[in-house]
Design a protein around this motif. Structure first.
Motif, PDB file in Angstrom:
ATOM      1  N   THR A   8       0.832  -1.204   0.000  1.00  0.00           N
ATOM      2  CA  THR A   8       0.000   0.000   0.000  1.00  0.00           C
ATOM      3  C   THR A   8       0.866   1.253   0.000  1.00  0.00           C
ATOM      4  O   THR A   8       0.576   2.230  -0.708  1.00  0.00           O
ATOM      5  N   LEU A   9       1.939   1.230   0.778  1.00  0.00           N
ATOM      6  CA  LEU A   9       2.836   2.379   0.847  1.00  0.00           C
ATOM      7  C   LEU A   9       3.503   2.638  -0.499  1.00  0.00           C
ATOM      8  O   LEU A   9       3.647   3.794  -0.927  1.00  0.00           O
ATOM      9  N   ARG A  10       3.900   1.584  -1.185  1.00  0.00           N
ATOM     10  CA  ARG A  10       4.518   1.745  -2.509  1.00  0.00           C
ATOM     11  C   ARG A  10       3.526   2.361  -3.502  1.00  0.00           C
ATOM     12  O   ARG A  10       3.900   3.190  -4.342  1.00  0.00           O
ATOM     13  N   ASP A 127     -12.795   7.593   4.370  1.00  0.00           N
ATOM     14  CA  ASP A 127     -11.463   6.983   4.277  1.00  0.00           C
ATOM     15  C   ASP A 127     -10.487   7.877   3.514  1.00  0.00           C
ATOM     16  O   ASP A 127      -9.314   7.982   3.881  1.00  0.00           O
ATOM     17  N   SER A 128     -10.958   8.523   2.456  1.00  0.00           N
ATOM     18  CA  SER A 128     -10.063   9.420   1.710  1.00  0.00           C
ATOM     19  C   SER A 128      -9.689  10.629   2.559  1.00  0.00           C
ATOM     20  O   SER A 128      -8.560  11.132   2.461  1.00  0.00           O
ATOM     21  N   CYS A 310      -6.942   3.021   5.563  1.00  0.00           N
ATOM     22  CA  CYS A 310      -7.934   3.658   4.693  1.00  0.00           C
ATOM     23  C   CYS A 310      -7.518   3.553   3.227  1.00  0.00           C
ATOM     24  O   CYS A 310      -8.353   3.280   2.356  1.00  0.00           O
ATOM     25  N   ALA A 311      -6.224   3.780   2.956  1.00  0.00           N
ATOM     26  CA  ALA A 311      -5.729   3.687   1.580  1.00  0.00           C
ATOM     27  C   ALA A 311      -5.921   2.276   1.036  1.00  0.00           C
ATOM     28  O   ALA A 311      -6.247   2.079  -0.142  1.00  0.00           O
ATOM     29  N   GLU A 312      -5.732   1.300   1.899  1.00  0.00           N
ATOM     30  CA  GLU A 312      -5.900  -0.103   1.493  1.00  0.00           C
ATOM     31  C   GLU A 312      -7.309  -0.360   0.989  1.00  0.00           C
ATOM     32  O   GLU A 312      -7.514  -1.066  -0.014  1.00  0.00           O
TER      33      GLU A 312
END
Length: 579
Positions: A8-10, A127-128, A310-312
């Motif tokens: 997710t971080l990448r 989430d965004s 949230c990004a996930e």
């Protein structure tokens, strides 16, 4: 779990690489800000030494003037930095939110059927927003903290290498503690975001169905359900926030002990003649600046766990397979006759539960076809397959002898006019709602369509007529009025194929008779499908298909089916309309 976070971080880093100039400019501003931060303690130490009589190369006024310039320049950089980072982050998240929104319009309906509406709304909105907050902290504190630590180590080493080693050896203790707590809090934040999605879904369901809930006196049942979900969300939130809140005080306590140790060691080195008072002041300033980023980084790591969770959920939508158009061929609308054929069609929503099995059906062009049967028989499914809302498991559907899968879905759907039992209006004017899908429609054409649908009378009673803005997406109108507007859309651009799925179910009997007359004219020469539960409305159909559990058990005209005295006859008998 760790690999999921790193993935997710990448993905987030890849999104930021789309703004290279802004990122480079931000890094330059941050480096300059840190260099000025490093230089200020040197000036403070010089001011102390000058005051105590240890330095005579420059006056106190000169040192104070330099300090003032550094402070003003640093303040300006602290003002510009957040402006730039806010622009980068908000643009990136806005772009991500737009991609998720557009993705939802391309994923198969089968995926949307499995998702809660409130949960999808929570992903795009809540989430965004949480992701935005986490990324802002990363830019405002993480990058600045890392650069501060690096330059402070160099500055401390230049002053006293031994004391620098002591600082560097002890301060990672706070980072290890922060990392341990952050890993634990991430799990709780994931549960928190999932629980929040369930809560929003529950709210959306209960508010939209409030009249029905009150009709069945189900308020207590829904209140109990919400109480359970709300309590679960509160529990997850409490545990997650408590776990993350322990990071800062723990690291501050460790850093305070290190600071006290340095002060004692520095005093010894002053007595040994290796330090001036100003030098120790500068070093302690460096030590303070060096340890502070660890506190900030620990807070960022805690907030980052929630942001990643949230990004996930957002990336989960983006990674779903989209509907792929295998052909770009388009139908010639003027040449389409409307012959439709189902060849050995099979379909199931779930692999082990077939809905339609080996269906073969031939419908001549211009036929008026009624589809009847009990609830769950597959009537709407048949229409969904014709519209290519779902892919076939087996077989083919032909239009004028050509498989519809050979043509683009946009081209196919442009041939079809469809009115559903559940109407949908947008927050727009009456004119825009009728002309939905045909933005270039003139006012005259819209009025003609409304008159054909018998909607013109009530529209003219509204405050601004056709320019009345439906801020509540038509909720202020009656269900029958909303359905009339949906019917009017059909008359804006006359379709080659017409589908009516309980199109007049919410309209009074008198208006229904008028609209039925308009439909009769519209259906002449056009292949039409009518799904109806009131069998009295479909007796003039050229072909009636009786569906039971995905199979067509009977087909024929009304008189032919009545003579058979089979399933259709029993349905007519149950409705008291034997003719």
């Amino acid at each position: 779990m760790k690999s999921l976070k790193s993935t997710t971080l990448r993905k987030i880093l890849f999104l930021f690489l789309q703004y290279p100039i802004s990122i480079i400019f931000f890094l330059l501003l941050t480096v300059l800000h840190v260099l000025l931060t490093v230089y200020l303690p040197i000036l403070i130490g010089q001011a102390v030494d000058v005051t105590l009589g240890f330095g005579f190369s420059q006056t106190l006024r000169t040192v104070l003037l330099q300090m003032g310039i550094v402070v003003i320049a640093n303040t300006l950089l602290q003002f510009l930095g957040p402006l730039l980072t806010n622009k980068i982050v908000y643009q990136m998240v806005a772009g991500l939110r737009q991609k998720v929104f557009e993705k939802l319009h391309t994923v198969p309906l089968a995926y949307l059927d499995q998702q809660g509406l409130g949960d999808l709304v929570a992903r795009i909105s809540s989430d965004s927003e949480q992701l935005t907050n986490g990324l802002l902290m990363v830019f405002h504190q993480l990058f600045l903290g890392i650069l501060t630590i690096f330059f402070m180590i160099l500055a401390m080493a230049d002053l006293d290498f031994v004391m620098m080693i002591v600082v560097v050896a002890l301060t990672p203790l706070s980072l290890f503690v922060a990392r341990y707590i952050a890993q634990k809090s991430y799990l709780y934040y994931r549960k928190q975001t999932q629980a929040r999605g369930e809560q929003v879904s529950m709210l959306e369901e209960s508010i939209s169905q409030l009249p029905l809930i009150q009709t069945f006196n189900a308020q207590e049942t829904f209140a109990n359900r919400f109480d359970k979900i709300n309590a679960q969300y509160a529990d997850y939130s409490q545990v997650a926030i408590f776990a993350s809140s322990t990071v800062n005080p723990t690291t501050r306590f460790i850093n305070a002990l290190i600071y006290a140790l340095l002060a004692g060691l520095g005093a010894l080195r002053i007595m040994q003649g290796r330090f001036t008072v100003g030098g120790l002041t500068t070093f302690l300033n460096y030590a303070s600046h060096y340890s502070k980023p660890f506190n900030d980084i620990s807070s960022v790591l805690s907030e980052l766990q929630s942001a990643l969770a949230c990004a996930e959920r957002l990336f989960d939508i983006l990674e779903k397979d989209s509907i792929v158009e295998e052909s770009i061929k388009e139908f010639d609308e003027q040449a389409v006759m409307g012959n439709i054929e189902f060849q050995d069609v099979s379909f199931s929503y779930q692999v082990d539960k077939p809905v339609i099995k080996n269906l073969n059906l031939s419908i001549p062009a211009g036929s008026k076809v009624a589809i009847v049967g009990p609830t769950g028989a597959g009537k709407s499914t048949l229409i969904n397959l014709l519209m290519r809302f779902y892919p076939l498991d087996k077989g083919a559907i032909l239009l004028d002898g050509q498989p519809i899968s050979d043509y683009s879905s946009d081209s196919l759907r442009s041939l079809v006019g469809m009115v559903l039992q559940e109407t949908w209006l947008q927050s727009a004017t009456i004119h825009d709602n009728i002309a939905y899908g045909y933005p270039n429609a003139t006012r005259e054409l819209v009025i003609e369509a409304a008159q054909a649908a018998n909607a013109d009378f009530f529209i003219r009673q509204l405050p601004q007529g056709y320019d009345t803005y439906l801020a509540d997406a038509g909720q202020s109108l009656s269900q029958g009025q909303r359905q009339l507007l949906a019917i009017a859309r059909i008359f804006v651009k006359l379709p080659r194929i017409l589908i009516l799925d309980e199109a007049t179910s919410s309209i009074d009997t008198r208006t229904e008779l008028l609209i039925q007359g308009a439909f009769e004219k519209l259906m002449q020469g056009r292949t039409s499908f009518i799904i109806a539960h009131r069998l009295s409305t479909i007796q003039t159909a050229d072909l009636i298909l009786v569906m039971v559990e995905g199979d067509i058990v009977e087909q024929g005209s009304h008189s032919q089916l009545m003579q058979k005295k089979g399933f259709y006859y029993q349905m007519q008998k149950s409705q008291g309309s034997l003719t």
